[in-house]
Design a protein around this motif. Structure first.
Motif, short mmCIF file in Angstrom:
data_model
loop_
_atom_site.label_atom_id
_atom_site.label_comp_id
_atom_site.label_asym_id
_atom_site.label_seq_id
_atom_site.Cartn_x
_atom_site.Cartn_y
_atom_site.Cartn_z
N ALA A 11 -17.31 58.63 47.06
CA ALA A 11 -17.49 57.35 46.38
C ALA A 11 -17.12 57.49 44.91
CB ALA A 11 -18.93 56.88 46.53
N ALA A 12 -16.11 56.72 44.48
CA ALA A 12 -15.70 56.72 43.08
C ALA A 12 -16.32 55.57 42.31
CB ALA A 12 -14.17 56.64 42.98
N ALA A 13 -16.81 54.56 43.04
CA ALA A 13 -17.44 53.40 42.41
C ALA A 13 -18.33 52.73 43.44
CB ALA A 13 -16.40 52.43 41.88
N VAL A 14 -19.20 51.83 42.97
CA VAL A 14 -20.06 51.06 43.86
C VAL A 14 -20.07 49.62 43.37
CG1 VAL A 14 -22.10 51.72 42.54
CG2 VAL A 14 -22.38 50.80 44.84
N ILE A 15 -20.00 48.68 44.32
CA ILE A 15 -20.07 47.25 44.02
C ILE A 15 -21.33 46.70 44.68
CG2 ILE A 15 -18.94 45.01 44.25
CD1 ILE A 15 -16.28 46.48 44.42
N SER A 16 -22.21 46.11 43.88
CA SER A 16 -23.49 45.62 44.38
C SER A 16 -23.59 44.12 44.15
CB SER A 16 -24.65 46.34 43.66
OG SER A 16 -25.88 45.71 43.95
N LEU A 17 -24.01 43.39 45.20
CA LEU A 17 -24.23 41.95 45.13
C LEU A 17 -25.68 41.67 45.47
CD1 LEU A 17 -21.25 42.53 46.57
CD2 LEU A 17 -21.16 40.08 46.59
N GLU A 18 -26.32 40.77 44.70
CA GLU A 18 -27.71 40.40 44.96
C GLU A 18 -27.87 38.89 44.89
OE1 GLU A 18 -30.90 43.15 43.36
OE2 GLU A 18 -29.21 43.76 42.10
N SER A 19 -28.83 38.40 45.67
CA SER A 19 -29.11 36.97 45.72
C SER A 19 -30.62 36.75 45.66
CB SER A 19 -28.54 36.34 46.99
OG SER A 19 -28.94 35.00 47.12
N ARG A 20 -31.01 35.59 45.17
CA ARG A 20 -32.43 35.25 45.09
C ARG A 20 -32.99 34.75 46.43
NH1 ARG A 20 -33.95 34.74 39.60
NH2 ARG A 20 -32.17 34.79 38.19
N ASN A 21 -32.13 34.46 47.39
CA ASN A 21 -32.57 33.92 48.68
C ASN A 21 -32.53 35.01 49.74
OD1 ASN A 21 -32.72 31.24 47.63
ND2 ASN A 21 -30.50 31.10 47.80
N PRO A 22 -33.56 35.08 50.60
CA PRO A 22 -33.56 36.09 51.68
C PRO A 22 -32.41 35.84 52.65
CG PRO A 22 -35.74 35.10 51.38
CD PRO A 22 -34.79 34.28 50.57
N ALA A 23 -31.90 36.94 53.22
CA ALA A 23 -30.87 36.90 54.25
C ALA A 23 -29.64 36.11 53.81
CB ALA A 23 -31.44 36.34 55.55
N SER A 24 -29.25 36.26 52.54
CA SER A 24 -28.07 35.55 52.05
C SER A 24 -26.78 36.17 52.54
CB SER A 24 -28.07 35.51 50.52
OG SER A 24 -29.15 34.75 50.04
N PHE A 25 -26.80 37.47 52.85
CA PHE A 25 -25.61 38.18 53.29
C PHE A 25 -25.81 38.64 54.73
CE2 PHE A 25 -26.06 39.42 48.66
CZ PHE A 25 -25.26 38.39 48.22
N GLY A 26 -24.76 38.49 55.53
CA GLY A 26 -24.81 38.90 56.93
C GLY A 26 -23.75 39.92 57.25
N GLU A 27 -23.58 40.16 58.55
CA GLU A 27 -22.61 41.15 59.00
C GLU A 27 -21.18 40.75 58.62
OE1 GLU A 27 -22.89 44.14 60.35
OE2 GLU A 27 -25.06 43.99 60.08
N GLN A 28 -20.92 39.44 58.61
CA GLN A 28 -19.58 38.99 58.22
C GLN A 28 -19.29 39.34 56.76
OE1 GLN A 28 -18.96 34.79 58.40
NE2 GLN A 28 -16.76 34.93 58.09
N HIS A 29 -20.28 39.12 55.87
CA HIS A 29 -20.11 39.48 54.46
C HIS A 29 -19.90 40.99 54.32
CE1 HIS A 29 -22.37 35.64 54.23
NE2 HIS A 29 -21.56 35.41 53.22
#
Length: 580
Positions: free
Chosen positions: A368-386
C-alpha cells in the motif's frame, strides 16, 4: 364445423340447385316445385345469416357487459396508483406496485390490515416494508422487529403458511402493533420466497373471529407468488441498473482522470470525484511516509478533526491498518460498536458523528502506497457496489501514479519543460552555476526570484491550467528583456534570474511586472478572472555561494511570502539568512 364453412357449402348447394331447376320445363307442376325449393333455400339462407352474423354483436355485447359487471366488483382507488418517475427507479417501481396490490388484497380478503414484513438477515430482524390498514394509530413507530417474535417468526422458521382464526390477546403475536386496541381475532400469513430463501412474510388480520378459511389461505398464497415474481423482476432490474451505474461512474472517472497532468493535482481530483459520486462527507487521502507511517496529503474534513500534512503511525487507527495490511475495510455502523474506533491515533478525540467508513489502499508493487478513506454521517451509506467501484478506481490510480512518476523522472533528466519550452529545474541549477562562475570571475552580482502563480480557483486544472501557464509565461517574459532568464521550477512556480542587479533594482522591476500581471482580467478567453503572485527574492552572494544555496534561500523567502497572504514580495536579507 365453423359457421363460415357452413355458409360456403350452403351457397354452393343453393347455386347448383337453382341451376338444375332452371333446366326443368315450365309446366304447372314443375313451377310449383321451383317455388317451394326457392322458399326453402331462402329460409335456410336467412337462418344461417342471422345466426352467424346478425346475432354475433348481441352475444359479444352481452359477454362484454358480463365481464365489465364482474370486473367492477374490485375497484382500486385512482389516488393509490402513482406512476414511477423513471424506469430506472426500482425502489419507486416496487413501492407503486405495493400501493396498487395491497388495497386489492385487503378488499379480496375482507381484512382490516395487510402488512409486508421483509427479512433483514444481517440484523436478524423483520422490517415493516409496507402496510395498508384501518388502524394506522395502532402501529408501532419502530420499523424493525425481532425475527424470533410472534406469529411471523413461526412462518419464517417453518417456511409454511399459517392460519389462526381465534387469536388470544397478546402483545407478542403480531409485533407490528404496539397497541391491541384493534383487537385482531383472525390471522393469515404466508412466506414470500426468493431463490429458496424466505425474504418476507405477507400478513393479513381482521377483528372478526373465524373470518378466514383454507380457501382464503390459498388465495393469499397466490398473492404472495405475485410478490415473489415482482421481487425477482425488480432484483434483475436492480442488478442491471447497478451494473450500468458502475460502468457510468468508472467511465466518467477514467475520462476525467486523463485531464490530470501532475501528481500534485491527482489527490484533489480524486477527492472531488468521490464526494460528488459517493456523497461522502469526510474524505482523507494519505500516502506512505517511511516504513511505518502515513501522511495526510489531501483532506476534506468539515469538522476540522485532522490536518493536511499530519503524520500518523500505521499500527493505531483504521487508516494505518489499511496501509499496513493492504486491504479494503468497510464499517457500516460505528454506533453498534461499544467503544470508539480511532481513525489515525489511539488518543485522538472521538468523532462519533461519522457512522460509516469505507477505505481502500492504492497498492504499488504489492504494498500500500496510499489510502483513500470515505466517511458518512448516515449508517450503511456505502455498500458492496461502492466497495467494488472504489477498488477499481484505486487500481487505475496506481497505474496513473506510476505513469506520472515516470514522466516526472524523464522531465528531470531533460532540461526543457515540455509544455512551456522553458528550462526546467535541472536547467535552472545548471545556469545558476554558470552565472555564479561568471560573477566570481568578473566580480558581479545577480538576483534570483522564485514566483508562485495562484488563481484562487481549485477548478483551474488540466488543459485549462496549461493554457493559463502559457499566457502567463508570455506576459512575464516581456519584463525580462533584455538579458533575463525564466525557468519553470515546479508546476506553478517559476525561477527568474536578474543579471547584474541588486535587491533594490530587481525588486522595482518585480513590483512593476507583478502589478501589471495581477491587474489583468479575463485570462484564457475569460475562463480565469484574475491571478495572484507571491515572490521570494534573494541576491548572490548575500544569500548563498552555490546554486543550491541560492535556490534554498529563495524557497524560504517564497514560503514566508505565502504565509503573509497574496501578491506578497519577500526579500531575504543577509540577517535573515544568518538566522536560518
Amino acid at each position: 364445423m365453423s359457421d363460415r364453412n357452413l355458409i360456403i357449402i350452403f351457397a354452393a348447394f343453393a347455386f347448383v340447385s337453382l341451376f338444375v331447376i332452371s333446366l326443368v320445363p315450365n309446366s304447372a307442376l314443375y313451377l310449383a316445385f321451383k317455388l317451394i325449393l326457392i322458399l326453402v333455400i331462402s329460409g335456410a339462407a336467412y337462418y344461417l345469416l342471422y345466426d352467424s352474423v346478425l346475432g354475433a354483436p348481441d352475444e359479444a355485447h352481452q359477454e362484454t357487459r358480463e365481464v365489465e359487471t364482474s370486473s367492477a366488483a374490485v375497484v382500486v382507488p385512482k389516488n393509490e396508483v402513482v406512476e414511477a418517475e423513471t424506469e430506472q427507479d426500482v425502489e419507486s417501481h416496487f413501492e407503486n406496485y405495493l400501493k396498487t396490490l395491497f388495497p386489492l388484497i385487503k378488499q379480496t380478503m375482507v381484512a382490516n390490515t395487510v402488512a409486508l414484513l421483509m427479512v433483514n438477515y444481517a440484523k436478524k430482524k423483520f422490517f415493516l416494508r409496507h402496510v395498508t390498514t384501518d388502524f394506522p394509530d395502532c402501529f408501532s413507530d419502530e420499523s424493525l422487529f425481532d425475527i424470533n417474535r410472534g406469529l411471523p417468526a413461526l412462518i419464517f422458521k417453518n417456511k409454511n403458511p399459517l392460519l389462526e382464526n381465534n387469536l388470544p390477546e397478546s402483545d407478542n403475536l403480531l409485533p407490528y402493533y404496539y397497541s391491541h386496541k384493534a383487537s385482531p381475532q383472525s390471522f393469515l400469513g404466508v412466506p414470500i420466497m426468493f431463490d429458496g430463501y424466505v425474504v418476507g412474510i405477507l400478513c393479513v388480520d381482521t377483528e372478526v373471529n373465524q373470518a378466514f378459511s383454507r380457501d382464503d389461505l390459498k388465495i393469499l398464497e397466490e398473492f404472495s407468488k405475485l410478490l415473489s415474481i415482482h421481487l425477482t423482476c425488480s432484483n434483475r432490474l436492480f442488478e442491471y441498473e447497478s451494473e450500468n451505474q458502475t460502468t457510468k461512474i468508472l467511465g466518467g472517472f477514467s475520462r476525467e482522470m486523463l485531464a490530470v497532468n501532475h501528481v500534485s493535482e491527482l489527490w484533489a481530483f480524486v477527492a472531488a470525484f468521490l464526494q460528488k459520486n459517493f456523497d461522502a462527507e469526510r474524505i482523507v487521502v494519505a500516502t506512505r511516509e517511511g516504513a511505518k507511517k502515513g501522511k495526510i496529503v489531501h483532506l476534506n474534513d468539515p469538522g476540522n478533526d485532522f490536518e493536511t500534512g499530519q503524520v500518523f503511525p500505521d499500527n493505531e487507527g483504521l487508516l494505518g491498518w489499511v496501509l499496513r495490511k493492504n486491504q479494503v475495510i468497510m464499517v457500516n455502523d460505528f454506533s453498534e460498536k461499544d467503544n470508539y474506533i480511532p481513525r489515525l491515533f489511539l488518543d485522538e478525540p472521538p468523532t462519533r458523528h461519522y457512522e460509516t467508513l469505507l477505505a481502500a489502499p492504492v497498492s504499488r508493487n504489492n504494498k500500500a502506497a496510499a489510502v483513500i478513506s470515505l466517511e458518512s454521517r448516515n449508517p450503511a451509506s456505502f455498500g458492496e457496489q461502492h466497495k467494488k467501484i472504489l477498488e477499481a478506481m484505486v487500481h487505475q490510480l496506481a497505474a496513473l501514479w506510476e505513469k506520472m512518476e515516470i514522466i516526472d523522472s524523464l522531465k528531470k533528466a531533460n532540461t526543457v519543460d515540455h509544455e512551456t519550452r522553458l528550462g526546467n529545474g535541472k536547467a535552472l541549477l545548471q545556469d545558476l552555476g554558470k552565472e555564479i562562475a561568471r560573477c566570481r570571475e568578473f566580480n558581479k552580482t545577480f538576483c534570483f526570484q522564485l514566483m508562485k502563480l495562484n488563481t484562487g480557483d481549485t477548478g483551474v486544472t488540466g488543459e485549462l491550467f496549461e493554457r493559463l501557464i502559457a499566457e502567463f509565461v508570455s506576459e512575464s517574459a516581456v519584463a525580462l528583456k533584455p538579458g533575463g532568464l525564466m525557468y519553470r521550477y515546479d508546476n506553478d512556480i517559476f525561477g527568474l534570474i536578474w543579471p547584474e542587479k541588486d535587491l533594490e533594482q530587481a525588486r522595482a522591476d518585480i513590483e512593476k511586472n507583478n502589478g501589471r500581471l495581477v491587474a489583468r482580467r479575463n485570462w484564457v478567453d475569460g475562463h480565469v478572472d484574475k491571478v495572484f503572485i507571491n515572490t521570494g527574492l534573494v541576491q548572490y552572494p548575500l544569500n548563498g555561494s552555490s546554486a543550491t544555496e541560492v535556490v534554498e534561500s529563495a524557497e524560504r523567502a517564497l514560503q514566508s511570502a505565502n504565509t503573509r497572504g497574496v501578491n506578497q514580495i519577500q526579500v531575504l536579507l543577509p540577517a535573515e539568512q544568518d538566522d536560518d
